[in-house]
Design a protein around this motif. Structure first.
Motif, PDB file in Angstrom:
ATOM      1  N   PRO A 104      42.034  37.916  46.567  1.00 26.33           N
ATOM      2  CA  PRO A 104      41.972  39.626  47.048  1.00 26.33           C
ATOM      3  C   PRO A 104      40.795  39.744  47.983  1.00 26.33           C
ATOM      4  CG  PRO A 104      41.931  39.266  44.587  1.00 26.33           C
ATOM      5  CD  PRO A 104      41.728  37.730  45.254  1.00 26.33           C
ATOM      6  N   ARG A 105      41.360  40.795  48.958  1.00 26.25           N
ATOM      7  CA  ARG A 105      40.518  40.773  50.355  1.00 26.25           C
ATOM      8  C   ARG A 105      39.023  41.529  49.754  1.00 26.25           C
ATOM      9  NH1 ARG A 105      41.247  40.401  55.432  1.00 26.25           N
ATOM     10  NH2 ARG A 105      43.398  40.048  55.185  1.00 26.25           N
ATOM     11  N   ARG A 106      39.165  42.542  48.539  1.00 21.09           N
ATOM     12  CA  ARG A 106      37.863  43.228  48.258  1.00 21.09           C
ATOM     13  C   ARG A 106      36.882  42.140  47.907  1.00 21.09           C
ATOM     14  NH1 ARG A 106      41.685  44.680  44.226  1.00 21.09           N
ATOM     15  NH2 ARG A 106      41.502  43.658  42.316  1.00 21.09           N
ATOM     16  N   ALA A 107      35.382  42.547  48.073  1.00 19.63           N
ATOM     17  CA  ALA A 107      34.345  41.625  47.745  1.00 19.63           C
ATOM     18  C   ALA A 107      34.474  41.580  46.271  1.00 19.63           C
ATOM     19  CB  ALA A 107      33.036  42.496  48.267  1.00 19.63           C
ATOM     20  N   CYS A 108      33.850  40.473  45.625  1.00 25.28           N
ATOM     21  CA  CYS A 108      33.616  40.362  44.176  1.00 25.28           C
ATOM     22  C   CYS A 108      32.165  39.877  43.942  1.00 25.28           C
ATOM     23  CB  CYS A 108      34.626  39.192  43.722  1.00 25.28           C
ATOM     24  SG  CYS A 108      34.394  38.949  41.697  1.00 25.28           S
ATOM     25  N   PRO A 109      31.419  40.647  43.097  1.00 26.16           N
ATOM     26  CA  PRO A 109      30.103  40.118  42.935  1.00 26.16           C
ATOM     27  C   PRO A 109      29.806  38.828  42.200  1.00 26.16           C
ATOM     28  CG  PRO A 109      30.773  41.709  41.405  1.00 26.16           C
ATOM     29  CD  PRO A 109      31.882  41.456  42.234  1.00 26.16           C
ATOM     30  N   GLY A 110      30.657  38.224  41.701  1.00 23.61           N
ATOM     31  CA  GLY A 110      30.635  37.110  41.031  1.00 23.61           C
ATOM     32  C   GLY A 110      31.881  35.989  41.183  1.00 23.61           C
ATOM     33  N   LEU A 111      32.058  35.114  40.417  1.00 21.72           N
ATOM     34  CA  LEU A 111      33.104  34.265  40.288  1.00 21.72           C
ATOM     35  C   LEU A 111      34.332  34.878  40.002  1.00 21.72           C
ATOM     36  CD1 LEU A 111      31.236  31.065  39.425  1.00 21.72           C
ATOM     37  CD2 LEU A 111      31.958  31.804  41.572  1.00 21.72           C
ATOM     38  N   ARG A 112      35.823  34.657  40.431  1.00 21.43           N
ATOM     39  CA  ARG A 112      36.687  35.127  40.000  1.00 21.43           C
ATOM     40  C   ARG A 112      37.604  34.042  39.195  1.00 21.43           C
ATOM     41  NH1 ARG A 112      37.477  37.822  45.544  1.00 21.43           N
ATOM     42  NH2 ARG A 112      38.001  40.002  45.276  1.00 21.43           N
ATOM     43  N   ARG A 113      38.398  34.582  38.229  1.00 20.17           N
ATOM     44  CA  ARG A 113      39.191  33.630  37.671  1.00 20.17           C
ATOM     45  C   ARG A 113      40.349  33.057  38.356  1.00 20.17           C
ATOM     46  NH1 ARG A 113      41.000  38.390  36.241  1.00 20.17           N
ATOM     47  NH2 ARG A 113      39.805  38.424  34.284  1.00 20.17           N
ATOM     48  N   PRO A 184      34.877  27.921  36.858  1.00 20.44           N
ATOM     49  CA  PRO A 184      35.602  26.640  36.148  1.00 20.44           C
ATOM     50  C   PRO A 184      35.877  27.115  34.609  1.00 20.44           C
ATOM     51  CG  PRO A 184      33.217  26.346  36.418  1.00 20.44           C
ATOM     52  CD  PRO A 184      33.317  27.788  37.200  1.00 20.44           C
ATOM     53  N   PHE A 185      35.484  28.013  33.999  1.00 20.22           N
ATOM     54  CA  PHE A 185      35.678  28.251  32.799  1.00 20.22           C
ATOM     55  C   PHE A 185      36.749  29.245  32.475  1.00 20.22           C
ATOM     56  CE2 PHE A 185      31.120  26.886  32.757  1.00 20.22           C
ATOM     57  CZ  PHE A 185      31.298  26.051  32.207  1.00 20.22           C
ATOM     58  N   ARG A 186      37.201  29.693  33.614  1.00 20.52           N
ATOM     59  CA  ARG A 186      38.385  30.653  33.516  1.00 20.52           C
ATOM     60  C   ARG A 186      39.602  30.379  34.616  1.00 20.52           C
ATOM     61  NH1 ARG A 186      37.077  36.693  34.324  1.00 20.52           N
ATOM     62  NH2 ARG A 186      35.833  35.676  36.022  1.00 20.52           N
ATOM     63  N   LEU A 212      36.650  17.055  34.730  1.00 16.10           N
ATOM     64  CA  LEU A 212      37.369  18.004  35.496  1.00 16.10           C
ATOM     65  C   LEU A 212      37.010  19.454  34.661  1.00 16.10           C
ATOM     66  CD1 LEU A 212      40.620  16.654  37.038  1.00 16.10           C
ATOM     67  CD2 LEU A 212      38.323  17.028  38.181  1.00 16.10           C
ATOM     68  N   PRO A 213      36.963  20.571  35.304  1.00 16.12           N
ATOM     69  CA  PRO A 213      37.163  21.836  34.687  1.00 16.12           C
ATOM     70  C   PRO A 213      38.649  21.927  33.849  1.00 16.12           C
ATOM     71  CG  PRO A 213      36.505  22.127  36.840  1.00 16.12           C
ATOM     72  CD  PRO A 213      36.782  20.790  36.781  1.00 16.12           C
ATOM     73  N   GLN A 214      38.575  22.235  32.503  1.00 15.89           N
ATOM     74  CA  GLN A 214      39.648  22.373  31.822  1.00 15.89           C
ATOM     75  C   GLN A 214      40.476  23.745  31.743  1.00 15.89           C
ATOM     76  OE1 GLN A 214      40.685  19.292  29.848  1.00 15.89           O
ATOM     77  NE2 GLN A 214      39.684  18.687  31.294  1.00 15.89           N
ATOM     78  N   ILE A 215      41.854  23.605  31.479  1.00 21.17           N
ATOM     79  CA  ILE A 215      42.376  24.983  31.702  1.00 21.17           C
ATOM     80  C   ILE A 215      42.196  25.796  30.454  1.00 21.17           C
ATOM     81  CG2 ILE A 215      44.847  26.006  31.543  1.00 21.17           C
ATOM     82  CD1 ILE A 215      44.180  24.371  34.182  1.00 21.17           C
ATOM     83  N   ALA A 399      52.921  42.665  31.594  1.00 22.74           N
ATOM     84  CA  ALA A 399      52.364  41.888  30.238  1.00 22.74           C
ATOM     85  C   ALA A 399      51.509  40.707  30.782  1.00 22.74           C
ATOM     86  CB  ALA A 399      53.574  41.333  29.512  1.00 22.74           C
ATOM     87  N   VAL A 400      51.923  39.720  31.716  1.00 26.02           N
ATOM     88  CA  VAL A 400      51.269  38.780  32.177  1.00 26.02           C
ATOM     89  C   VAL A 400      50.082  39.184  32.817  1.00 26.02           C
ATOM     90  CG1 VAL A 400      51.396  36.948  33.866  1.00 26.02           C
ATOM     91  CG2 VAL A 400      53.475  37.094  32.544  1.00 26.02           C
ATOM     92  N   VAL A 401      49.995  40.272  33.850  1.00 23.10           N
ATOM     93  CA  VAL A 401      48.931  40.645  34.148  1.00 23.10           C
ATOM     94  C   VAL A 401      47.661  41.238  33.193  1.00 23.10           C
ATOM     95  CG1 VAL A 401      47.682  42.766  35.587  1.00 23.10           C
ATOM     96  CG2 VAL A 401      49.857  41.469  36.394  1.00 23.10           C
ATOM     97  N   SER A 402      48.280  41.724  32.132  1.00 29.57           N
ATOM     98  CA  SER A 402      47.346  42.296  31.028  1.00 29.57           C
ATOM     99  C   SER A 402      46.732  41.177  30.378  1.00 29.57           C
ATOM    100  CB  SER A 402      48.105  43.317  30.132  1.00 29.57           C
ATOM    101  OG  SER A 402      47.226  43.822  29.141  1.00 29.57           O
ATOM    102  N   TYR A 403      47.538  39.995  30.118  1.00 35.92           N
ATOM    103  CA  TYR A 403      46.770  39.036  29.529  1.00 35.92           C
ATOM    104  C   TYR A 403      45.804  38.392  30.147  1.00 35.92           C
ATOM    105  CZ  TYR A 403      46.437  34.677  27.093  1.00 35.92           C
ATOM    106  OH  TYR A 403      45.806  33.569  26.417  1.00 35.92           O
ATOM    107  N   ILE A 404      46.069  38.237  31.428  1.00 41.44           N
ATOM    108  CA  ILE A 404      45.160  37.390  32.439  1.00 41.44           C
ATOM    109  C   ILE A 404      44.015  38.016  32.465  1.00 41.44           C
ATOM    110  CG2 ILE A 404      44.944  36.363  34.587  1.00 41.44           C
ATOM    111  CD1 ILE A 404      48.012  35.563  34.714  1.00 41.44           C
ATOM    112  N   LYS A 405      43.961  39.430  32.633  1.00 42.06           N
ATOM    113  CA  LYS A 405      42.969  40.253  32.927  1.00 42.06           C
ATOM    114  C   LYS A 405      41.875  40.288  31.889  1.00 42.06           C
ATOM    115  CE  LYS A 405      43.193  44.109  34.893  1.00 42.06           C
ATOM    116  NZ  LYS A 405      43.886  45.342  35.069  1.00 42.06           N
ATOM    117  N   GLY A 406      42.474  39.809  30.578  1.00 43.10           N
ATOM    118  CA  GLY A 406      41.736  39.753  29.324  1.00 43.10           C
ATOM    119  C   GLY A 406      40.925  38.449  29.186  1.00 43.10           C
ATOM    120  N   ILE A 407      41.213  37.400  29.980  1.00 42.99           N
ATOM    121  CA  ILE A 407      40.584  36.093  30.027  1.00 42.99           C
ATOM    122  C   ILE A 407      39.054  36.257  30.754  1.00 42.99           C
ATOM    123  CG2 ILE A 407      40.555  33.808  30.812  1.00 42.99           C
ATOM    124  CD1 ILE A 407      43.661  33.946  30.369  1.00 42.99           C
TER     125      ILE A 407
END
Length: 407
Positions: A104-113, A184-186, A212-215, A399-407
């Motif tokens: 995503p082009r918008r800035a993110c204050p922290g790490l993204r999933r 690495p945790f998401r 390695l970071p795990q899924i 549904a996929v988007v909603s689930y991933i956003k909850g991680i």
């Protein structure tokens, strides 16, 4: 010369017209359009052009002009993805493997999933451009960094090139998460169809690489998870439902695994499975594990059929958990991360998801199951193609988007 050219063009045109009409008639007589499908006319028309493409590819292959997968690859090259100004896209190479990174082009204050996306297509369909819009939308809506892997496919590459490419690209990405601003945790492993099976297998293999970071989660959309039991209820009930008929599925499998197509009938009946092998895997792959409401009232065929040792030797790769990740031991299943499983009622692979769901739940792995009554194989690919989209396409995407956003 000119009259001869005109004659050739006329004959060629008549042959092309005849082929198109033959496919139309065959499609009308053999294809099932389930009552639950919304927009059945649209569904039928799209599936006709899909079958027409495969038939033309097969004819060109028999004429030794090009292979069927090569013709499909040419058709896909005509598809041009849409550029979304809100998403930054980079084409990279991890060694020799082409990948595409979406941020995503918008800035993110922290790490993204992070999302590692393994596309489907039976090693015949699918490429970076064909899945571009879907992955761009998924990255934007979940505010994630998404890696789409462009693994090698047919006609030039066979098993195990797909698995190796995806594993190598995944390791490369996981080692460089900080470079891409990924937590690495998401990190989510996501895939559809064949890609869903790849997501599962790679998640399993990464358990042996604790450095390695795990899924964090598996997100599987009508995944292909086993190649032993082709007599499950969904395989029989939906065998003539586009866009993955059982015949086309077997064609793709034999091509990719380099199995002589003459063994298809024996494969379908399970004659390649030794009695001691079925005794081991029956508890996981038998139709007894499918809830009664997903079965029809017809008598189930005897499975497996009498053992054919020659077929067993020729198709031994089907017993490898590299292509059938449902075959790993319970100890591995118990260590897997939580899963979001999408199944479609009108899909030959529906029961693969149901079997995997039971295995995960039996081992205490958290499962979120999303079943789509009007869904069919491949439907999520239409979510960004508005004139050709179906309600189930957007439903699954949401549904996929909603689930991933909850991680």
């Amino acid at each position: 010369m000119i009259p001869l050219l005109g004659t050739l063009l006329t004959v060629g045109g008549l042959l092309a017209l005849g082929l198109n009409l033959w496919v139309l008639l065959q499609h009308f007589l053999t294809i099932d359009v389930p009552a639950a499908i919304t927009h059945p006319v649209k569904f039928w028309i799209l599936s006709y052009f899909f079958q027409l493409s495969i038939t033309w590819g097969t004819v060109l292959e028999k004429l030794r002009i090009c292979s069927m997968p090569g013709f499909i690859s040419f058709l896909q090259s005509l598809f041009k993805p849409t550029k979304d100004p809100k998403v930054v896209v980079q084409d990279l190479r991890f060694g020799t493997i082409p990948v595409r990174l979406f941020q995503p082009r918008r800035a993110c204050p922290g790490l993204r999933r992070g999302i590692i996306f393994y596309h489907g297509g039976g090693a015949v369909f699918g490429n970076l451009d064909f899945y571009h819009n879907l992955c761009s939308d998924l990255a934007l809506k979940t505010d994630s960094v998404l890696l789409l892997i462009g693994y090698r496919k047919l006609p030039d590459h066979h098993h195990p090139s797909v698995s190796r490419d995806c594993m190598n690209a995944s390791i490369h990405f996981l080692k460089a998460l900080s470079t891409y601003g990924v937590d690495p945790f998401r990190v989510v492993a996501c895939g559809d169809s064949l890609g869903g099976g790849l997501a599962v297998k790679i998640t399993q293999d990464l358990l042996c690489m604790p450095e390695l970071p795990q899924i964090r989660a598996q997100v599987l959309i009508y995944a292909l998870l086993q190649l032993l039991n082709y007599q499950l209820p969904s395989h029989r009930m939906n065998q003539n439902v586009p866009f993955l008929t059982r015949n086309f599925m077997m064609n793709c499998l034999c091509r990719y695994l380099d199995i002589d197509p003459s063994w298809q009938d024996t494969m379908l009946k399970g004659g390649f499975i030794a009695p001691e092998t079925w005794k081991k895997y029956r508890k996981w792959l038998s139709s007894d594990n499918i809830p009664q409401k997903f079965k029809n009232k017809t008598q189930e065929p005897e499975f497996p059929s009498s053992f054919n040792e020659s077929a067993h030797l020729e198709t031994i790769c089907l017993l490898d958990d590299l292509v059938s990740p449902l075959l790993v031991d319970d100890e591995v299943i118990a260590r897997l991360p939580e899963a979001f499983l999408v199944s479609c009622e009108n899909d030959v692979l529906r029961d693969d998801t149901l079997l995997y769901k039971k295995r995960l739940e039996d081992q205490g792995v958290p499962v979120t199951w999303y079943h789509v009554e009007d869904g069919f194989h491949g439907c999520i690919l239409f979510c960004d193609k508005k004139p050709f989209s179906f309600p189930c396409s957007q439903t699954i995407m949401d549904a996929v988007v909603s689930y991933i956003k909850g991680i």
